[in-house]
Design a protein around this motif. Structure first.
Motif, PDB file in Angstrom:
ATOM      1  N   CYS A 289     -37.139 -35.371  39.653  1.00 60.29           N
ATOM      2  CA  CYS A 289     -37.920 -36.612  39.588  1.00 60.29           C
ATOM      3  C   CYS A 289     -38.787 -36.812  40.826  1.00 60.29           C
ATOM      4  CB  CYS A 289     -36.991 -37.805  39.402  1.00 60.29           C
ATOM      5  SG  CYS A 289     -36.304 -37.965  37.728  1.00 60.29           S
TER       6      CYS A 289
ATOM      7  N   LEU B  45     -37.675 -43.375  43.837  1.00 63.19           N
ATOM      8  CA  LEU B  45     -36.908 -43.085  42.630  1.00 63.19           C
ATOM      9  C   LEU B  45     -35.955 -44.252  42.382  1.00 63.19           C
ATOM     10  CD1 LEU B  45     -35.735 -41.183  40.386  1.00 63.19           C
ATOM     11  CD2 LEU B  45     -34.280 -40.178  42.172  1.00 63.19           C
TER      12      LEU B  45
ATOM     13  N   PRO C  74     -40.393 -42.903  39.027  1.00 63.38           N
ATOM     14  CA  PRO C  74     -39.527 -42.153  38.112  1.00 63.38           C
ATOM     15  C   PRO C  74     -38.140 -42.771  38.081  1.00 63.38           C
ATOM     16  CG  PRO C  74     -39.789 -40.945  40.164  1.00 63.38           C
ATOM     17  CD  PRO C  74     -40.725 -42.122  40.234  1.00 63.38           C
ATOM     18  N   ALA C  75     -37.460 -42.600  36.952  1.00 61.90           N
ATOM     19  CA  ALA C  75     -36.128 -43.186  36.804  1.00 61.90           C
ATOM     20  C   ALA C  75     -35.150 -42.152  36.275  1.00 61.90           C
ATOM     21  CB  ALA C  75     -36.165 -44.384  35.860  1.00 61.90           C
TER      22      ALA C  75
ATOM     23  N   TYR D 208     -41.014 -39.762  31.270  1.00 62.46           N
ATOM     24  CA  TYR D 208     -41.210 -40.661  32.404  1.00 62.46           C
ATOM     25  C   TYR D 208     -39.989 -40.709  33.318  1.00 62.46           C
ATOM     26  CZ  TYR D 208     -45.396 -42.443  30.072  1.00 62.46           C
ATOM     27  OH  TYR D 208     -46.636 -42.558  29.476  1.00 62.46           O
ATOM     28  N   GLY D 209     -38.998 -39.894  33.029  1.00 62.57           N
ATOM     29  CA  GLY D 209     -37.790 -39.877  33.829  1.00 62.57           C
ATOM     30  C   GLY D 209     -36.755 -38.987  33.178  1.00 62.57           C
ATOM     31  N   LYS D 210     -35.510 -39.140  33.604  1.00 63.54           N
ATOM     32  CA  LYS D 210     -34.417 -38.298  33.123  1.00 63.54           C
ATOM     33  C   LYS D 210     -33.272 -39.152  32.598  1.00 63.54           C
ATOM     34  CE  LYS D 210     -36.092 -34.262  34.622  1.00 63.54           C
ATOM     35  NZ  LYS D 210     -36.407 -33.133  33.708  1.00 63.54           N
TER      36      LYS D 210
END
Length: 430
Positions: A391, A329, A348-349, A370-372
């Motif tokens: 994630c 991550l 994931p980012a 693709y991430g948060k």
């Protein structure tokens, strides 16, 4: 290859654009061309370290070398309170002052830039900046624009305004942001147009400081995340580089307590300018200490201001493209290099933006799954932990990331850019 040519790279004085250009230059050098770098005197030595010749320009007026070295660190430190504001409220407090500084630097650089280009006599210039330099257009050779920030630097009615952090479809938000932006930068914009007039160049429309190159424009943005546009960008003038990740060698993960062996590894980096935010970093470290994960965290030069938990390794610099492939991550600020590198390696980012296109990239990573996105300051410990765990465990996100990583790696952005530059040079010299 036929005749080797000298290609002048002129990135803005920031590590993101600078290192993107290094990746392309490395490929051109392999092809037998002679890439050189024109750079602000505050960046002296950065490109030489990668084996490239440097030509320095003065973008800093009468500042001393010490003032130049500390300029942006001091600038960011003075603006830390403004990073608590929304993108809309940052327009007057942060964005407008940045544009004022950018215009001043462009004016300061002009004479030196012209002189250095006259010495170099490049066959082609690659400029990675957010503002036009008249010396570029008058150099007598083709020039290519590299867009290191979010692709919304190239405007379109369907695309959120650059720096707004808006999602597509937020028409009211678009209009509100653009109106305030154009008003806040109006005086600076007039000064810039007056400067262009002294170089016999036409003025730019309200709120604009640059234009696409008529020859070619590189977008570092990954095409799978590209915005839908009312007017699609023609491939003859715009090419997506799908990231543009440089080679930064190898990195060995440091040892952690044995009890943490095989636990997820999380990389945390907020860019060189984000390291002024010591209080935020201390708060994050207190949260990380409670988690059963390993962390690599980039911080500023002074490590003594932090109480380091056993599960965290602190350092003031990491070779990021060598680190990201090994982690599970990536928590970052939304700078375009970090944004692309996470996707390129299928990681994931969690993006916690504080300024500029970090707002755009944070919204985009969340909107596309693709991430948060997490607020930089108003997050709760529970929200940060929930985002980390989501994630690390989201199977659908992992599948999407594997697909985008395969796409980006197959595209080989640095090689693609070098090949396009080579073709432009061949055509110009045919």
């Amino acid at each position: 290859m036929t005749t080797a040519k000298t290609i002048a790279f002129f990135p803005e004085a920031a590590f993101g654009p600078a290192l993107n250009c290094v990746g392309i230059a490395q490929e051109l050098k392999k092809m037998g061309h002679n890439p050189v770098f024109v750079c602000d005197r505050g960046f002296a030595g950065v490109f030489a370290e990668y084996g490239f010749e440097e030509y320095l320009v003065n973008m800093s007026g009468d500042m001393s070398d010490e003032e130049v070295a500390n300029y942006w660190d001091d600038f960011i430190a003075n603006h830390l309170p403004h990073f608590h504001l929304s993108p809309l409220d940052q327009i007057e407090t942060y964005v407008a002052p940045v544009w004022e500084a950018i215009v001043e630097s462009a004016v300061s650089a002009e004479d030196d830039l012209k002189r250095q280009l006259d010495i170099i006599k490049p066959g082609l210039i690659c400029v990675d900046n957010v503002i036009m330099f008249p010396a570029i257009t008058k150099a007598g050779c083709p020039w290519i624009r590299i867009i290191s920030c979010s692709e919304n630097e190239i405007t379109d009615p369907l695309v959120p305004p650059h720096l707004s952090g808006c999602s597509p479809g937020d028409v009211t938000g678009f209009e509100q942001f653009q109106t305030r932006f154009e008003s806040a930068v109006a005086d600076t914009h007039k000064d810039f147009n007056d400067f262009l007039a002294t170089k016999d160049l036409p003025p730019y429309p309200a709120g604009e400081f640059f234009e696409p190159s008529p020859t070619m424009n590189f977008l570092l943005y990954p095409k799978p995340l590209a915005f839908e546009r009312a007017t699609p960008l023609p491939e003859s003038q715009f090419q997506y580089l799908e990231g543009c990740v440089r080679n930064d060698g190898e990195y060995t993960i440091p040892a952690f307590p044995q009890a943490l062996d095989n636990t997820p590894l999380i990389y945390v980096a907020f860019g060189s300018l984000g390291d002024a935010d010591v209080e935020l970093y201390q708060r994050m470290l207190a949260t990380f200490a409670k988690l059963p994960y390993r962390f690599l965290m980039k911080v500023g030069e002074d490590l003594s201001v932090y109480e380091k938990p056993d599960n965290v390794h602190l350092k003031n610099w990491y070779p990021q493209p060598a680190v990201v492939p090994q982690v599970d991550l990536f928590i970052h600020h939304g700078g375009n290099n970090s944004f692309n590198e996470a996707l390129y390696f299928g990681k994931p980012a969690i993006i916690m933006p504080y300024c500029w296109d970090g707002h755009d990239n944070a919204t985009r990573i969340d909107d596309t799954g693709y991430g948060k996105k997490l607020p930089r300051y108003s997050w709760s410990e529970e929200a940060l932990i929930e985002s980390i765990e989501a994630c690390l465990s989201d199977a659908n996100m992992a599948t999407k990331l594997q697909a985008v990583a395969a796409h980006m790696q197959q595209s080989e952005g640095t090689k693609k850019a070098a090949a396009v530059i080579h073709d432009v040079l061949q055509e110009a010299n045919a």
